[in-house]
Design an enzyme around this catalytic site. Structure first.
Site, PDB file in Angstrom:
ATOM      1  N   GLU A 145       2.493   5.067  -4.260  1.00 45.94           N
ATOM      2  CA  GLU A 145       2.496   5.992  -5.412  1.00 45.94           C
ATOM      3  C   GLU A 145       3.821   6.764  -5.591  1.00 45.94           C
ATOM      4  O   GLU A 145       4.040   7.208  -6.724  1.00 45.94           O
ATOM      5  CB  GLU A 145       1.343   6.993  -5.276  1.00 45.94           C
ATOM      6  CG  GLU A 145      -0.030   6.382  -5.405  1.00 45.94           C
ATOM      7  CD  GLU A 145      -0.418   5.483  -4.229  1.00 45.94           C
ATOM      8  OE1 GLU A 145      -1.077   4.452  -4.458  1.00 45.94           O
ATOM      9  OE2 GLU A 145      -0.017   5.802  -3.092  1.00 45.94           O
TER      10      GLU A 145
ATOM     11  N   ASP B 285      -9.375   3.032  -2.479  1.00 43.21           N
ATOM     12  CA  ASP B 285     -10.289   3.496  -1.435  1.00 43.21           C
ATOM     13  C   ASP B 285     -11.627   3.947  -2.006  1.00 43.21           C
ATOM     14  O   ASP B 285     -11.947   5.141  -2.031  1.00 43.21           O
ATOM     15  CB  ASP B 285      -9.644   4.651  -0.662  1.00 43.21           C
ATOM     16  CG  ASP B 285      -8.418   4.207   0.103  1.00 43.21           C
ATOM     17  OD1 ASP B 285      -8.134   3.001   0.117  1.00 43.21           O
ATOM     18  OD2 ASP B 285      -7.726   5.067   0.669  1.00 43.21           O
TER      19      ASP B 285
ATOM     20  N   ASP C 172       0.828  -1.204   0.000  1.00 46.90           N
ATOM     21  CA  ASP C 172       0.000   0.000   0.000  1.00 46.90           C
ATOM     22  C   ASP C 172       0.866   1.260   0.000  1.00 46.90           C
ATOM     23  O   ASP C 172       2.081   1.207   0.214  1.00 46.90           O
ATOM     24  CB  ASP C 172      -0.906  -0.014   1.226  1.00 46.90           C
ATOM     25  CG  ASP C 172      -2.091   0.934   1.083  1.00 46.90           C
ATOM     26  OD1 ASP C 172      -2.404   1.319  -0.059  1.00 46.90           O
ATOM     27  OD2 ASP C 172      -2.694   1.278   2.106  1.00 46.90           O
TER      28      ASP C 172
END
Length: 1028
Positions: A532, A701, A529
């Site tokens: 980015e 999300d 997670d």
């Protein structure tokens, strides 16, 4: 992904020191206050000594003992505010590069054995619109195979000083090269490249067989600067383009859409850039053919259901990892990037399967083969407090008879949110060993989240030691500031550093840390997670501030005062009026309180935007002159800043979109080391083209809304194109509260996605499948189908892994001659045989769906009744679908291998086999089955079975050395026109009459009682079942 969990730190956070001012301490050049890239200044760095202090330590009574502790500092929200920017597409003052730039002129043309090369020189004075014009470029055109053409335009002068600006290293992203047989195949290419210097350099790619123009820059100028590259192609009216990820959008992109590619930690906004980067699109064009074979391009959505059409598809891949914008407009597509080169690949197709397979095989790699258990159901949430609560969840699924394969933990399990370190009080290693031993014994698995940032321990606190950081720091595994110091941002644990996947030590360090952690916690996969890569502050805000660690992020967490969750799905006020009214009232009060708290904030009636003026020869990497439409605005907001520097000198500006891709690669290698011999199971958030060869992806999300349930389908289909078939979303929704109706529908829909997981946010209402009675029933109904189909799904993945075929499929891909399906994304196929038509609207008790190919040789059978569906060509059929029912159909002409479902995939695999044969109108069908041990990277033995039906007989032809000893229990044949006239036989031996049943109304033949006849195993040898 989650927002920081609160377990034993609840008390600390309630007493946390909330300071109103903090200016992020930044490394040189992290932030600029100038509009010129030549003169940047550092914003005032604030040292810890300058911050407000607390005169006395807070105290708390815990278990009767009075303790003092250091207050937790809350980073102010201003730390994550960047410059105020206006995207160029919205800026009335923006320079039109096409109007002011001169373009290029080609010269020194040289033919090569596989194409041509030429020199491109500026055709006039430099325009320097958004950077410094490159005077001379090299053009290289190469016919690499019969269906692939490479077009590369790069600066003529590339050396050590600028190579990372323009050339994407092949060690990060594979570059297609000529096929070994290109000597022969390139001569028969269906692609033709032509160029012109009138009025400036342009090129056109034709499809030879049809004369169709696939890509043409004619009429547009090439702009090539050190921070801005622009080229454009014409497109036909009402074109059909798909791809260009990652964005939550309809499957068909439309002709009035700007697609931004810049990896962003953003909670699934519609139409904006989010986690991944896929600069690839599929272009499908439909034609009407006359009696002479002449083709007329169809540009209208209105088509004739009885007419005959043909389609051609091609693919375009721009191998560029810089921030990009792709402008889709009614007559053209324009590519704009913040750097790099033009590295274009045209795939001739002419079908979607051809394009997808060719792109994967030549450029991005084939999808990873998954372990069998990964296709079971996964349960997760942010907020599982300890091992005991996980056990309760597992026990509840068992108690209600709902299949559960995998239990996940979010960051709750971590010691203060630090990777590879469990909270000793709530997720202790000893207790965890017992839990995992029992879990594995039951045939289930455990997957923890692993974040992308590494906590920096407080040097003033000896107890804050963190070995993972120490090991990485000693091996030069973390990104740097331009001055060579550690780049320190902020994520869940506080001030953090970020792995440098380009450097000398990070990959091996990651392998070591994960292997060591696996020796303490026997996890079965990894959930990557924040990749980015995300940072909660602009710049190296932790530089000089690490003595404040750990710190609380500068935003409210779900459930904290001012952030209590009151959101519900659409229509909740209709189905739960009293609760909805109460929630609406509380939400209004919370919003009013927040508004009052921020009343002192300065307001302005006008906005001043930073516009960077290019300085010749200088790159402003923090604020490039061209402003892409990034969801976060400033490139440094909620991300590592563009000027963060790698050990090889590369700046993050040039490789930002690759962090998620590289951490998946590192994790794949780490899992191979930690769990030798088994296929790594990885689900990652940020991806790039090619990430599918290592990992799957989840949709991020999302929100508990019917709208997001709908968008999950085009999301999944897009990732099928991107070579990442292992895709799913947070079922029932991550953000906000779900409700019974939404979760009922969503649990059934997601049962037909490859990755099937329920997950939601901290303090939101529980939404496990056993929470609502109707959801229990709906989940069990859909899971019963899914688990029966696991052998079929596993076979689909085997084919995808070996051939580049897709698993979830758009209707248009299966029926390429039907233009009416070009925008269809509310239904989908699972492989070629299963059609799913879900209810996607609140309150609906029916759903409209099409049955593609009906009236033209294709038939469908209802999964539940096994009866043939009556539908006409082009007809939109209204299908009854009360709550708890998801319409599922089997396409005629297919044989499906099935197994009796169980609560785990392990136990399902131990059950007898069955076959479902859905006949075509001609009485034929075909299918296949792949079997292996379900886990090995290189299985010692495999088994492949081919099925075919013709002339009233079903043939099974196995080959391979894998031994599956489970018998064949039953065969069901749909579409049998009449009852068997004699005995039904298996390899000539009659099946007892008690095992043969024919229903003349439904035309279904059921053959049971085959276990004894196949006691050595259903696939131990060839056999034929005859009834005709």
């Amino acid at each position: 992904m989650p927002r920081l969990k609160l377990i034993r730190h609840h008390l600390l956070l309630r007493l946390a020191l909330s300071l109103s001012t903090l200016t992020a301490a930044q490394s040189p050049d992290v932030e600029t206050t100038s509009s010129s890239s030549g003169s940047q200044s550092l914003l005032g760095a604030t040292s810890p000594a300058a911050l407000p202090t607390v005169s006395s330590s807070p105290v708390a009574t815990i278990d009767g003992t009075i303790s003092t502790f250091r207050p937790i500092f809350t980073v102010p929200p201003a730390a994550d505010l960047g410059a105020v920017l206006l995207p160029n597409i919205n800026d009335p003052q923006a320079v039109d590069a096409q109007a002011v730039c001169p373009g290029y002129e080609a010269s020194d043309l040289s033919k090569t054995p596989y194409g041509l090369s030429a020199t491109l020189k500026l055709a006039g004075d430099p325009c320097n619109a958004y950077g410094t014009d490159i005077e001379t470029l090299n053009l290289t055109v190469e016919y690499q195979s019969a269906d692939r053409l490479s077009i590369r335009i790069t600066p003529a002068i590339v050396d050590a000083s600028n190579v990372t600006q323009y050339i994407l290293p092949t060690r990060f992203i594979h570059q297609p090269t000529r096929d070994p047989d290109a000597d022969m195949t390139s001569l028969t290419s269906d692609l033709n490249f032509v160029w012109s210097n009138n009025p400036s350099f342009s090129f056109t790619v034709f499809r030879v067989s049809t004369g169709d123009v696939l890509f043409s820059t004619e009429g547009k100028k090439l702009v090539f600067e050190n921070q801005f590259v622009e080229f454009a192609s014409s497109l036909p009216e009402n074109y059909n383009l798909y791809g260009l990820g990652e964005t939550i959008h309809g499957l068909r992109l439309g002709n009035n859409f700007t697609k931004t590619i810049y990896a962003a930690d953003a909670a699934d906004p519609i139409d904006a850039n989010i986690y991944g980067s896929d600069p690839f699109y599929l272009d499908t064009r439909y034609y009407e053919s006359d009696a002479m074979g002449n083709l007329t391009l169809i540009t209208s959505n209105a088509t004739n259901a009885s007419a005959d059409y043909i389609s051609y598809s091609h693919g375009i891949y721009n191998r560029n990892a810089h921030g990009q914008e792709i402008l889709l407009r009614p007559s053209n597509i324009t590519w704009r990037s913040l750097g790099g080169s033009i590295d274009l690949y045209v795939y001739a197709g002419p079908t979607q399967p051809d394009v997808t397979s060719a792109w994967q095989k030549s450029a991005i790699g084939l999808p990873a083969m998954q372990q069998y258990f990964t296709f079971g159901f996964h349960q997760c949430r942010w907020g599982y407090a300890n091992w005991s609560q996980l056990q309760e969840v597992v026990d509840n699924y068992e108690r209600f008879g709902i299949p559960l394969e995998n239990i996940w933990t979010d960051i709750d399990y971590m010691n203060q949110y630090r990777d590879f370190d469990n909270d000793a009080n709530t997720f202790g290693y000893s207790e965890g060993e017992t839990f995992l031993s029992n879990l594995h014994a039951s045939g289930r698995h455990y997957i923890p989240i692993i974040d992308s940032a590494i906590y920096v321990p407080n040097p003033n606190n000896a107890s804050d030691n963190y070995t993972t950081f120490n090991n990485g720091n000693e091996t030069d595994s973390f990104m740097l500031n331009p001055d060579g110091s550690l780049y320190i941002g902020e994520v869940w644990p506080g001030y953090t550093v970020f792995p440098d996947w380009l450097g000398p030590g990070a990959n091996q360090w990651w392998v070591n840390e994960m292997t060591n952690y696996h020796s303490k916690v026997a996890f079965d996969g990894a959930w990557i997670d924040m990749s980015e890569v995300s940072s909660f502050c602009v710049g190296s805000c932790g530089s000089g501030n690490i003595t404040m660690n750990p710190v609380h992020p500068g935003f409210q967490l779900p459930g904290e005062p001012g952030a209590v969750i009151y959101n519900y799905p659409e229509g909740f006020n209709l189905t739960n009026a009293t609760e909805a009214a109460s929630a609406a009232s509380a939400s209004s009060s919370q919003a009013a309180a927040s508004s009052t708290a921020g009343a002192d904030s300065a307001s302005s009636t006008s906005t001043s935007y930073l516009r960077t003026i290019p300085t010749p020869g200088v790159r402003d990497i923090n604020h490039p002159p061209y402003v892409i439409n990034n969801i976060q605005g400033d490139l440094a907001v909620h991300a590592v800043s563009p000027n963060a520097t790698h050990h090889d000198g590369t700046v993050e500006y040039d490789v930002h979109n690759l962090f998620g891709h590289q951490i998946l690669n590192a994790t794949y290698q780490a899992l191979l080391a930690a769990i030798p011999g088994k296929r790594p199971f990885i689900i990652g958030r940020s991806t790039f083209s090619g990430s599918g060869k290592w990992a799957g992806h989840w949709g991020g999300d999302n929100t508990s809304l019917f709208a997001y349930m709908f968008f999950s389908i085009p999301q999944a289909l897009s990732f099928s194109l991107f070579g990442i078939p292992m895709f799913g979303v947070d079922t029932c929704g991550f953000q906000g509260n779900s409700d019974e109706e939404l979760c009922n529908r969503w649990m059934q829909l997601s049962a037909f996605f490859p990755f099937y997981r329920n997950h939601n946010t901290l303090t939101a209402h529980p939404q496990e499948a056993y929470v609502w009675a109707s959801v229990i029933d709906a989940s069990k109904t859909a899971m019963n189908i899914r688990y029966q189909l696991l052998p079929y799904m596993y076979t689909l993945f085997h084919l995808a892994h070996n051939t580049g075929s897709t698993v979830m499929r758009a209707l248009a891909w299966e029926f390429p001659k039907d233009p009416s399906l070009a925008s269809a994304d509310r239904q989908f196929f699972l492989g070629p045989a299963i059609l799913v038509t879900p209810v996607l609207a609140q309150g609906a008790t029916s759903v409209d769906g099409v049955f593609p190919g009906s009236g033209k040789g294709t038939v469908y059978y209802d999964w539940y009744t096994q009866t043939r569906i009556s539908a006409h060509a082009g007809e939109n059929v209204t299908i009854p679908a009360p709550l708890g029912h998801i319409p599922v159909y089997i396409r005629g002409g297919h044989v499906l291998p099935v197994q009796e479902p169980a609560l785990t995939t392990r136990d399902s695999r131990r059950n007898p086999w069955g076959l479902l044969a859905a006949l075509s109108p001609q009485g034929t069908a075909a299918g296949s089955l792949y079997v292996d041990d379900g886990e090995s990277v290189a299985p010692n033995a495999t088994l492949y079975v081919q099925f075919s039906v013709a002339g009233g007989a079903l043939y099974a032809s196995p080959r391979g050395a894998y031994v599956d000893s489970h018998p064949l229990a039953n065969v069901t044949v749909m579409g049998v026109a009449s009852a068997p006239k004699g005995n039904v036989t298996l390899n000539g031996t009659p099946v007892g009459p008690e095992g043969v049943r024919y229903n003349g109304t439904s035309q279904v033949l059921s053959v049971t009682g085959l276990r004894n006849m196949t006691a050595e195993g259903a696939w131990s040898g060839e056999w034929v079942l005859r009834w005709g």
